[in-house]
Design a protein around this motif. Structure first.
Motif, mmCIF file in Angstrom:
data_model
loop_
_atom_site.group_PDB
_atom_site.id
_atom_site.type_symbol
_atom_site.label_atom_id
_atom_site.label_comp_id
_atom_site.label_asym_id
_atom_site.label_seq_id
_atom_site.Cartn_x
_atom_site.Cartn_y
_atom_site.Cartn_z
ATOM 1 N N ARG A 1 5.780 4.527 9.069
ATOM 2 C CA ARG A 1 4.183 5.530 10.059
ATOM 3 C C ARG A 1 2.937 4.833 9.479
ATOM 4 O O ARG A 1 2.041 3.898 10.272
ATOM 5 C CB ARG A 1 4.340 6.544 9.135
ATOM 6 C CG ARG A 1 4.474 7.764 10.329
ATOM 7 C CD ARG A 1 3.608 9.176 10.082
ATOM 8 N NE ARG A 1 3.743 9.773 8.524
ATOM 9 C CZ ARG A 1 4.797 10.335 8.127
ATOM 10 N NH1 ARG A 1 5.886 10.849 8.540
ATOM 11 N NH2 ARG A 1 4.711 10.930 6.255
ATOM 12 N N ARG A 2 3.219 4.404 8.132
ATOM 13 C CA ARG A 2 2.212 2.694 7.532
ATOM 14 C C ARG A 2 2.236 1.681 8.454
ATOM 15 O O ARG A 2 1.607 1.063 8.899
ATOM 16 C CB ARG A 2 1.751 3.028 6.718
ATOM 17 C CG ARG A 2 1.163 2.106 5.751
ATOM 18 C CD ARG A 2 0.841 2.044 4.366
ATOM 19 N NE ARG A 2 0.495 3.216 3.449
ATOM 20 C CZ ARG A 2 -1.067 3.644 3.371
ATOM 21 N NH1 ARG A 2 -1.450 2.289 3.274
ATOM 22 N NH2 ARG A 2 -1.536 3.950 2.571
ATOM 23 N N ARG B 1 0.878 -1.431 -0.185
ATOM 24 C CA ARG B 1 0.001 -0.036 -0.394
ATOM 25 C C ARG B 1 1.186 1.066 0.182
ATOM 26 O O ARG B 1 0.205 2.330 -0.379
ATOM 27 C CB ARG B 1 -0.688 0.159 0.652
ATOM 28 C CG ARG B 1 -2.185 -1.167 0.908
ATOM 29 C CD ARG B 1 -3.028 -0.685 2.225
ATOM 30 N NE ARG B 1 -4.614 -1.590 1.621
ATOM 31 C CZ ARG B 1 -5.659 -2.022 2.430
ATOM 32 N NH1 ARG B 1 -5.295 -2.156 3.843
ATOM 33 N NH2 ARG B 1 -6.328 -2.461 1.940
ATOM 34 N N PHE B 2 1.933 1.490 0.563
ATOM 35 C CA PHE B 2 2.732 2.296 0.432
ATOM 36 C C PHE B 2 2.897 2.674 -1.089
ATOM 37 O O PHE B 2 3.272 4.053 -1.408
ATOM 38 C CB PHE B 2 4.121 2.018 1.698
ATOM 39 C CG PHE B 2 5.075 2.909 1.304
ATOM 40 C CD1 PHE B 2 5.563 3.755 1.644
ATOM 41 C CD2 PHE B 2 6.114 2.411 0.675
ATOM 42 C CE1 PHE B 2 6.225 5.459 1.227
ATOM 43 C CE2 PHE B 2 7.558 3.226 0.777
ATOM 44 C CZ PHE B 2 7.626 4.973 0.835
ATOM 45 N N HIS C 1 11.952 8.493 1.682
ATOM 46 C CA HIS C 1 10.550 8.079 2.383
ATOM 47 C C HIS C 1 10.542 6.850 3.380
ATOM 48 O O HIS C 1 9.683 6.333 3.541
ATOM 49 C CB HIS C 1 10.278 7.526 1.466
ATOM 50 C CG HIS C 1 9.717 8.305 -0.022
ATOM 51 N ND1 HIS C 1 8.697 9.712 0.079
ATOM 52 C CD2 HIS C 1 10.687 8.851 -0.526
ATOM 53 C CE1 HIS C 1 8.732 10.440 -1.284
ATOM 54 N NE2 HIS C 1 9.745 10.215 -1.765
ATOM 55 N N THR D 1 12.092 5.022 -3.745
ATOM 56 C CA THR D 1 11.375 4.520 -2.119
ATOM 57 C C THR D 1 12.831 5.803 -1.456
ATOM 58 O O THR D 1 12.192 5.486 0.326
ATOM 59 C CB THR D 1 11.439 3.543 -1.316
ATOM 60 O OG1 THR D 1 12.740 2.780 -2.241
ATOM 61 C CG2 THR D 1 10.211 2.595 -1.777
ATOM 62 N N SER E 1 1.999 2.161 -3.715
ATOM 63 C CA SER E 1 0.744 2.302 -4.336
ATOM 64 C C SER E 1 0.140 3.245 -4.017
ATOM 65 O O SER E 1 -0.368 3.900 -5.074
ATOM 66 C CB SER E 1 -0.338 0.701 -4.926
ATOM 67 O OG SER E 1 -1.093 0.640 -3.484
ATOM 68 N N GLU E 2 -0.463 3.444 -2.799
ATOM 69 C CA GLU E 2 -0.993 4.370 -2.290
ATOM 70 C C GLU E 2 -0.479 5.942 -2.608
ATOM 71 O O GLU E 2 -0.696 7.123 -2.262
ATOM 72 C CB GLU E 2 -1.812 4.161 -1.325
ATOM 73 C CG GLU E 2 -3.078 2.923 -1.901
ATOM 74 C CD GLU E 2 -3.628 2.411 -0.735
ATOM 75 O OE1 GLU E 2 -3.815 3.033 0.273
ATOM 76 O OE2 GLU E 2 -4.522 1.148 -0.695
ATOM 77 N N ASP E 3 0.447 5.720 -1.518
ATOM 78 C CA ASP E 3 1.477 7.050 -1.012
ATOM 79 C C ASP E 3 2.509 7.005 -2.010
ATOM 80 O O ASP E 3 3.211 8.401 -2.226
ATOM 81 C CB ASP E 3 2.199 6.342 -0.015
ATOM 82 C CG ASP E 3 1.484 6.183 1.220
ATOM 83 O OD1 ASP E 3 0.141 5.618 1.793
ATOM 84 O OD2 ASP E 3 2.766 5.939 2.304
ATOM 85 N N LEU E 4 3.280 6.458 -2.876
ATOM 86 C CA LEU E 4 4.344 6.596 -4.096
ATOM 87 C C LEU E 4 3.616 6.571 -5.366
ATOM 88 O O LEU E 4 4.159 7.386 -6.134
ATOM 89 C CB LEU E 4 5.377 5.659 -3.936
ATOM 90 C CG LEU E 4 5.824 6.101 -2.530
ATOM 91 C CD1 LEU E 4 7.281 4.761 -2.735
ATOM 92 C CD2 LEU E 4 6.006 7.225 -1.827
ATOM 93 N N ALA F 1 8.074 7.375 5.737
ATOM 94 C CA ALA F 1 6.323 7.864 5.445
ATOM 95 C C ALA F 1 6.113 5.845 5.857
ATOM 96 O O ALA F 1 5.033 5.546 5.969
ATOM 97 C CB ALA F 1 6.493 8.359 4.563
ATOM 98 N N TYR F 2 6.685 5.646 5.092
ATOM 99 C CA TYR F 2 6.456 3.971 5.455
ATOM 100 C C TYR F 2 6.402 3.965 6.769
ATOM 101 O O TYR F 2 5.523 2.438 7.148
ATOM 102 C CB TYR F 2 7.632 3.157 4.779
ATOM 103 C CG TYR F 2 8.075 1.336 4.865
ATOM 104 C CD1 TYR F 2 7.053 0.584 4.933
ATOM 105 C CD2 TYR F 2 8.383 0.942 5.798
ATOM 106 C CE1 TYR F 2 6.454 -0.407 4.994
ATOM 107 C CE2 TYR F 2 8.215 -0.474 6.470
ATOM 108 C CZ TYR F 2 7.189 -1.755 5.434
ATOM 109 O OH TYR F 2 7.174 -2.506 6.370
#
Length: 346
Positions: A127-128, A53-54, A121, A118, A56-59, A124-125
């Motif tokens: 955190r998810r 999800r990191f 980042h 990546t 596809s959705e974040d990056l 951010a990863y």
């Protein structure tokens, strides 16, 4: 909501191909107890779900399957089905490397792109990932390094470890422990079985199996391009390695620095080979002719070539160990340079 109404298990893994009530094909993965029965492995689903999800959705990166649903309570993950793509290693074994030069290049590129996209980042990863359960970023980065530091250099009969070799071993682990700008997301296993490609036409690769994903030194993922993994006795040429480096440099410009890249690559390749060397007692018990012995010799010699510029003493020690194993196991005294690229281990 994704409702899977039927599925067929893909042995021997905890993976199935299923169909939803909308007649869509999906991949279902699930966890269970560790093989030893000592602990639950639900963390694998959490890690894979977070990593995918990191991406596809974040990056917004289409490098891996999309997560369609996740049920942490039951340890199930429903993923996009990437068919008709198939595992690259199976194609190489079936047809030989020459038939799949474009797919090998595409696989190298997508590994480098994962690092490039990546880099920078990690926060951010995590955190998810931490939203799904406890995680230790330092363990992701230092896991294999800490284990090797604790166990020290492997012991090989009749091949002493001079002080200079010990110091270079420590320097290699220091390099991997502090990746700096080379800190990127890895799926934890960059071998060809975890790259899916189309068998006809454009390769259109995707990376799979992010159960062991985490941020670590980018050049761990370059090792399979320089050192044959467990399934191989030989690799292809330097073209794929250079493709990976260029793709990585798009997001990690320091990869263009020969000194920095060379130190990281040497450390990663040497560390990998020494980890494989710890299997020596097991391989000693194998019957003559077992390819696992020859594979270890090939691994040590390839790692020595990759490390000789930055870690010359450690590279020399790897060569001496390989020579000792050739004498110890006459069946492993083979000319690996005469093998076709991606000759598989029997």
């Amino acid at each position: 909501m994704v409702n899977v109404v039927e599925w067929t298990r893909l042995e021997p893994w905890r993976v199935a191909r299923g169909r939803t009530d909308r007649d869509e094909s999906v991949i279902v993965k699930w966890t269970g107890p560790h093989a030893s029965g000592s602990r639950d492995e639900a963390w694998r689903v959490r890690t894979e779900a977070a990593a995918l999800r990191f991406l596809s959705e974040d990056l917004g990166a289409g490098l891996a399957p999309r997560v369609l649903a996740v049920d942490l309570a039951t340890g199930r993950l429903v993923l996009e089905d990437l068919a008709p793509r198939t595992a690259l290693d199976g194609l190489l074994r079936r047809d030989g490397a020459a038939a799949h030069a474009d797919r090998l290049a595409a696989a190298a590129r997508v590994r480098g792109e994962l690092g490039a996209i990546t880099a920078g980042h990690a926060e951010a990863y995590y955190r998810r990932r931490s939203a799904l359960g406890p995680v230790d970023p330092a363990a992701d980065r230092l896991g294999r390094v800490a284990r090797q530091r604790a166990s020290g250099m492997p012991s090989v009969p009749d091949v002493p470890v001079p002080g200079g070799v010990e110091r270079e071993f420590g320097a290699a682990l220091d390099e991997l422990a502090d990746p700096g700008p080379f800190l990127v997301l890895s799926n934890g296993d960059a071998e060809a079985n975890n790259v899916l490609v189309r068998a006809d036409g454009h390769a259109d690769p995707r990376l799979i199996d992010f159960e062991f994903a985490g941020f670590t030194h980018a050049l761990h993922d370059a090792v399979p391009l320089y050192v044959p993994g467990p399934g191989w006795l030989s690799l292809g040429g330097a073209a794929e390695a250079e493709i990976h480096r260029r793709a990585l440099a798009a997001g990690v410009p320091q990869a263009e620095d020969d000194g920095r890249y060379g130190r990281g690559l040497a450390a990663a390749c040497a560390s990998y080979a020494l980890a494989r060397l710890t299997r020596l007692p097991v391989l000693d018990g194998r019957p003559a002719g077992d390819d696992s012995r020859a594979q270890l010799v090939a691994t040590l010699e390839a790692a020595a070539r990759a490390a000789e510029g930055a870690l010359p003493r450690l590279a020399g020690w790897c060569r001496r160990v390989a020579a000792a194993l050739r004498r110890r196991w006459p069946d492993a005294d083979r000319d690996f340079g005469a093998l076709a690229p991606y000759t598989s281990r029997r």
